[in-house]
Design a protein around this motif. Sequence first.
Motif, PDB file in Angstrom:
ATOM      1  N   UNK A 131      16.512   6.547 -10.617  1.00  0.00           N
ATOM      2  CA  UNK A 131      17.749   5.781 -10.331  1.00  0.00           C
ATOM      3  C   UNK A 131      18.838   6.753  -9.237  1.00  0.00           C
ATOM      4  N   UNK A 132      18.605   7.509  -8.436  1.00  0.00           N
ATOM      5  CA  UNK A 132      18.954   8.526  -7.978  1.00  0.00           C
ATOM      6  C   UNK A 132      20.097   7.616  -6.819  1.00  0.00           C
ATOM      7  N   UNK A 133      19.422   6.905  -6.104  1.00  0.00           N
ATOM      8  CA  UNK A 133      19.957   5.548  -5.220  1.00  0.00           C
ATOM      9  C   UNK A 133      21.500   5.249  -5.898  1.00  0.00           C
ATOM     10  N   UNK A 134      21.653   4.695  -7.223  1.00  0.00           N
ATOM     11  CA  UNK A 134      22.527   3.879  -7.344  1.00  0.00           C
ATOM     12  C   UNK A 134      23.345   5.047  -8.612  1.00  0.00           C
ATOM     13  N   UNK A 135      23.122   6.053  -8.132  1.00  0.00           N
ATOM     14  CA  UNK A 135      24.234   6.676  -8.922  1.00  0.00           C
ATOM     15  C   UNK A 135      24.779   7.653  -8.545  1.00  0.00           C
ATOM     16  N   UNK A 150       1.548  10.608  -1.955  1.00  0.00           N
ATOM     17  CA  UNK A 150       1.535   9.863  -2.684  1.00  0.00           C
ATOM     18  C   UNK A 150       1.390   8.829  -3.132  1.00  0.00           C
ATOM     19  N   UNK A 151       1.920   7.631  -2.511  1.00  0.00           N
ATOM     20  CA  UNK A 151       2.152   6.369  -2.767  1.00  0.00           C
ATOM     21  C   UNK A 151       2.319   5.142  -1.489  1.00  0.00           C
ATOM     22  N   UNK A 152       2.348   6.000  -0.244  1.00  0.00           N
ATOM     23  CA  UNK A 152       3.047   5.958   0.922  1.00  0.00           C
ATOM     24  C   UNK A 152       4.243   4.821   1.564  1.00  0.00           C
ATOM     25  N   UNK A 153       3.960   3.531   1.649  1.00  0.00           N
ATOM     26  CA  UNK A 153       5.009   2.566   2.004  1.00  0.00           C
ATOM     27  C   UNK A 153       5.651   2.072   0.305  1.00  0.00           C
ATOM     28  N   UNK A 154       4.811   1.910  -0.661  1.00  0.00           N
ATOM     29  CA  UNK A 154       5.483   2.119  -2.455  1.00  0.00           C
ATOM     30  C   UNK A 154       7.271   3.083  -2.296  1.00  0.00           C
ATOM     31  N   UNK A 155       7.047   4.144  -1.928  1.00  0.00           N
ATOM     32  CA  UNK A 155       8.103   5.441  -1.983  1.00  0.00           C
ATOM     33  C   UNK A 155       9.759   4.674  -1.550  1.00  0.00           C
ATOM     34  N   UNK A 161      15.553   1.117  -4.481  1.00  0.00           N
ATOM     35  CA  UNK A 161      15.325   0.026  -5.496  1.00  0.00           C
ATOM     36  C   UNK A 161      15.535   1.057  -6.872  1.00  0.00           C
ATOM     37  N   UNK A 162      15.727   1.924  -7.164  1.00  0.00           N
ATOM     38  CA  UNK A 162      15.421   2.357  -8.216  1.00  0.00           C
ATOM     39  C   UNK A 162      14.733   1.351 -10.020  1.00  0.00           C
ATOM     40  N   UNK A 163      13.504   0.985  -9.405  1.00  0.00           N
ATOM     41  CA  UNK A 163      12.747   0.373 -10.130  1.00  0.00           C
ATOM     42  C   UNK A 163      12.196   1.215 -11.105  1.00  0.00           C
ATOM     43  N   UNK A 164      11.816   0.817 -12.132  1.00  0.00           N
ATOM     44  CA  UNK A 164      11.443   1.564 -13.139  1.00  0.00           C
ATOM     45  C   UNK A 164       9.542   0.600 -13.037  1.00  0.00           C
TER      46      UNK A 164
END
Length: 264
Positions: A131-135, A150-155, A161-164
């Motif tokens: 959540x850091x980017x939104x806090x 680990x996740x390449x472009x998903x990062x 986006x602070x997605x869950x």
Amino acid sequence: MTDNYLDVHIDDDVAVLTLNRPAKLNAMDVATRVQLAQTIRRFGTGDLVRGIVLTGTGRAFSAGEDLQTVPASYDEIREAVATFHDITRAILETTVPVIAAVNGIAVGGASEITLCCDSRIGTPEAVYFQPENHRGIVISNASSLLMGRLVRNHAMRIILGSERIGADEALRIGLLDEIVAPQALVDRAVEVIRLWSSDPRITALHLGLLRPRPEDVEAAFAREDEAARRSWESGAFTEGVEGFWASKNAPTTPATNSSDRRRR
């Protein structure tokens, strides 16, 4: 034995470190983070155990940073970030495998701690949340390097986006390596460590080859430290944390249905 909010026990020659503050979703204060890094270093030499499992008690792996109080100075921010960095450093310095057993939601810095582990095994209840980017807070733990590794472009979407990210998606994109039943989580992590360390001497050599290079990790720390300084000086950090607590403490208004309004 119990040290602060960290429980330690040995299971089949593997050290199981359990964050134990369920009432606060295993949020970590500075003292707990220091204790965790020290404990990882104590067991990470290979002299006492064949590996380390890190997990949490209750429904959360960890809520990350304990935001109970807003830091009053940049020195406090720097201390907090340094203790997160040092957990990553301690894990990557070990000569034994380290596995994160993600039993529930892993938030912020706690989510980032799992990124430097040699494997991440979760339950169906595992959730990653950054959540850091939104806090107004900046990522740490060298996650600016490790997340993309680990996740390449998903990062980008995970951080910006602070997605869950639920367990199934985490497995699909590489945040988790395996999903198991909750009652089997720690046993499976211990089993994997035993399988990986049939000859601890060779395992230690391979860990050194497969983990990110120390100089790359330290460079990521330096970039994150600079970003944290700029966040503090801009006021974004203080505003973000204060906004978080304002939303948590705001009074809730009971829902009013149409029949209630007609009676008035």
